[in-house]
Design a protein around this motif. Structure first.
Motif, mmCIF file in Angstrom:
data_model
loop_
_atom_site.group_PDB
_atom_site.id
_atom_site.type_symbol
_atom_site.label_atom_id
_atom_site.label_comp_id
_atom_site.label_asym_id
_atom_site.label_seq_id
_atom_site.Cartn_x
_atom_site.Cartn_y
_atom_site.Cartn_z
ATOM 1 N N ARG A 151 0.830 -1.207 0.000
ATOM 2 C CA ARG A 151 0.000 0.000 0.000
ATOM 3 C C ARG A 151 0.864 1.256 0.000
ATOM 4 N NH1 ARG A 151 -3.771 -1.320 4.943
ATOM 5 N NH2 ARG A 151 -2.157 -2.924 5.211
ATOM 6 N N ALA A 152 1.954 1.255 0.768
ATOM 7 C CA ALA A 152 2.829 2.426 0.819
ATOM 8 C C ALA A 152 3.487 2.681 -0.538
ATOM 9 C CB ALA A 152 3.889 2.234 1.900
ATOM 10 N N VAL A 153 3.979 1.617 -1.176
ATOM 11 C CA VAL A 153 4.570 1.770 -2.504
ATOM 12 C C VAL A 153 3.503 2.231 -3.500
ATOM 13 C CG1 VAL A 153 5.661 0.550 -4.424
ATOM 14 C CG2 VAL A 153 6.431 0.128 -2.082
ATOM 15 N N GLY A 154 2.300 1.655 -3.396
ATOM 16 C CA GLY A 154 1.215 2.061 -4.284
ATOM 17 C C GLY A 154 0.863 3.528 -4.123
ATOM 18 N N ILE A 304 3.145 -11.896 -5.224
ATOM 19 C CA ILE A 304 3.472 -12.441 -6.542
ATOM 20 C C ILE A 304 2.201 -12.708 -7.341
ATOM 21 C CG2 ILE A 304 4.387 -14.496 -7.702
ATOM 22 C CD1 ILE A 304 6.548 -14.565 -5.495
ATOM 23 N N TYR A 305 1.213 -13.331 -6.711
ATOM 24 C CA TYR A 305 -0.035 -13.624 -7.413
ATOM 25 C C TYR A 305 -0.753 -12.341 -7.829
ATOM 26 C CZ TYR A 305 0.605 -18.378 -5.585
ATOM 27 O OH TYR A 305 1.105 -19.625 -5.291
ATOM 28 N N MET A 352 8.759 -3.547 -5.734
ATOM 29 C CA MET A 352 9.649 -3.403 -4.581
ATOM 30 C C MET A 352 9.274 -4.354 -3.446
ATOM 31 S SD MET A 352 12.203 -2.297 -2.874
ATOM 32 C CE MET A 352 13.020 -0.890 -3.607
ATOM 33 N N PRO A 353 7.995 -4.543 -3.106
ATOM 34 C CA PRO A 353 7.662 -5.533 -2.072
ATOM 35 C C PRO A 353 8.128 -6.951 -2.408
ATOM 36 C CG PRO A 353 5.836 -4.026 -2.337
ATOM 37 C CD PRO A 353 6.821 -3.694 -3.428
ATOM 38 N N ILE A 354 8.051 -7.358 -3.675
ATOM 39 C CA ILE A 354 8.566 -8.680 -4.051
ATOM 40 C C ILE A 354 10.086 -8.696 -3.927
ATOM 41 C CG2 ILE A 354 8.795 -10.362 -5.931
ATOM 42 C CD1 ILE A 354 6.055 -9.420 -6.947
ATOM 43 N N LEU A 355 10.747 -7.614 -4.341
ATOM 44 C CA LEU A 355 12.193 -7.524 -4.178
ATOM 45 C C LEU A 355 12.581 -7.682 -2.707
ATOM 46 C CD1 LEU A 355 15.022 -6.915 -5.360
ATOM 47 C CD2 LEU A 355 14.514 -4.477 -5.024
ATOM 48 N N CYS A 356 11.795 -7.095 -1.814
ATOM 49 C CA CYS A 356 12.074 -7.219 -0.378
ATOM 50 C C CYS A 356 11.956 -8.664 0.102
ATOM 51 C CB CYS A 356 11.116 -6.339 0.423
ATOM 52 S SG CYS A 356 11.377 -4.565 0.190
#
Length: 431
Positions: A151-154, A304-305, A352-356
């Motif tokens: 949500r923050a990245v969004g 991911i999904y 970025m969340p997936i990278l994390c």
């Protein structure tokens, strides 16, 4: 330090920590910087015909494609360097430096007189912008340890979408006899300078985390070996790249495509090519961030999904946009662009969340910079290739069909990623 094998197989439980108001304040402070960065990019695309008329030695569509591509190639080349500096030193300082440099080059763009000068300013602009996104997204990830990360990245990406929307209206200013395309670059440069000082005062780096303190300051060679020895990171780089090629075509060429294919004015084409799908991006990023955060509480692969769903929408939309001129109806093209924006929001909020989930915290900005390097380099090639195909009068459906298939194939890559972790450990206490 845990071994790589252990890191691959261990998935800690999700943290229920709620970020402070300061964590959200960081996101809000960065939104205007993202807005200015992407407003600049879209302005050039929306005012293409005015710029080419004012600088006649550009001449060919392929040359215009080179201008767009050169920005991306310099941006790509410098992204890992900007990311590494943000990991090793101060994310805050890198962000403010990027904004100050961006402001100066934006103003200079409004002063160019030749094709060569415009090429030079776009190349330098790529360098200045390359320092921003890796540092900004890594700083947001530092403050948002997991339950609110997507949500923050969004929310931050809303600045990007709003910048593209505002930039899309620039065609009207370019057509206005008392304004023109140069005026907008002058104004944006001044706005960036004005915002840089309060941003430096208000923005703060996040407190260090226990697992980062010992690893921060890793030399470049060690950082690269760790990242490229990580299969999950390599898959994410490829996945991040392929749909982005389609997005660059939509951002950079869609105003000109709609004007040419539907016989509309430059102003209307710029708005139709940006406003509706960018609004859809806003809702897609908010929905995709919310869904990913909730899904990831139950399943470590939830982000991911969510991203994969968005990429399928992008692939379908690209084919539809390519087909739309055959209908002769502008609303058909706009409708598929809306679908593209909805899917892109899902995709964009979760990279970025997936990278994390696949890298350690002290490598996030570097990792994102490397992702940008590969993705934008290929985006520059896509822009150039698109211009060549347009000069050769290749049917639009065939061109967009290529990018649609490429985006669809990328879904299999993200589904192969195996997350190493779900959330970060808590930040260190102390001053």
């Amino acid at each position: 330090m845990p071994s790589d094998r252990n890191a691959q197989t261990t998935v800690p439980p999700a943290s229920g920590a709620t970020p402070s108001a300061g964590a959200w304040r960081v996101v809000v402070l960065l939104v205007p910087v993202a807005l200015l960065n992407y407003m600049d990019r879209q302005m050039l695309a929306a005012m293409k015909f005015s710029v080419m008329a004012d600088i006649p030695d550009i001449q060919l569509e392929a040359n215009w494609g080179k201008i767009l591509a050169l920005f991306k190639w310099t941006y790509a080349l410098m992204s890992p360097i900007g990311g590494y500096l943000a990991d090793r030193f101060s994310r805050r300082h890198v962000i403010v430096f990027s904004l100050a440099a961006w402001s100066a080059i934006t103003w200079a763009t409004g002063q160019v007189q030749t094709y060569g000068e415009l090429m030079a300013t776009r190349a330098i602009m790529g360098i200045s912008e390359a320092f921003y996104i890796p540092a900004a997204l890594a700083l947001i990830a530092d403050y948002h340890a997991g339950p609110t990360r997507s949500r923050a990245v969004g929310l931050h990406q809303l600045g990007i979408y709003l910048g593209v929307i505002i930039g899309g209206f620039s065609g009207y200013a370019a057509d206005h006899p008392s304004l023109g395309w140069r005026w907008l670059f002058d104004v944006c440069g001044v706005l960036g300078v004005v915002y840089a000082a309060p941003l430096f005062w208000a923005l703060r780096n996040a407190p260090p985390r226990a697992d980062v303190a010992a690893a921060s300051g890793a030399p470049p060679g060690r950082a690269l070996r760790e990242l490229f020895g990580n299969l999950g990171f390599i898959l994410l780089v490829l996945y991040f790249t392929l749909p982005a090629m389609a997005a660059w075509i939509v951002r950079d060429w869609m105003p000109a495509v709609l004007k040419a294919e539907f016989g509309i004015g430059q102003g209307k084409a710029g708005v139709s090519a940006t406003l509706y799908w960018m609004v859809a991006c806003i809702f897609g990023a908010l929905a995709g961030g919310w869904l990913a955060d909730r899904w990831s509480r139950r399943d470590v692969r939830g982000r991911i999904y969510t991203s994969a769903i968005g990429t399928v929408c992008v692939a379908v939309a690209m084919f539809g946009v390519g087909y739309s001129p055959q209908t002769g109806r502008l609303w058909v093209a706009v409708s598929f662009l809306v679908l593209f924006g909805w899917g892109w929001g899902f995709f964009d909020a979760n990279n970025m969340p997936i990278l994390c989930q696949v890298t350690r915290p002290h490598l996030r900005a570097t990792g994102y910079g490397l992702m940008n390097m590969v993705s934008i380099s290929c985006g520059g090639l896509a822009d150039w290739f698109f211009g060549i195909l347009r000069d050769q009068r290749v049917p639009l459906l065939a061109i967009f069909g290529i990018f649609s298939v490429v985006a669809l194939l990328s879904v299999s890559l993200v589904l192969l990623i195996q997350p190493r972790q779900r959330d970060d450990p808590p930040a260190m206490t102390g001053p």
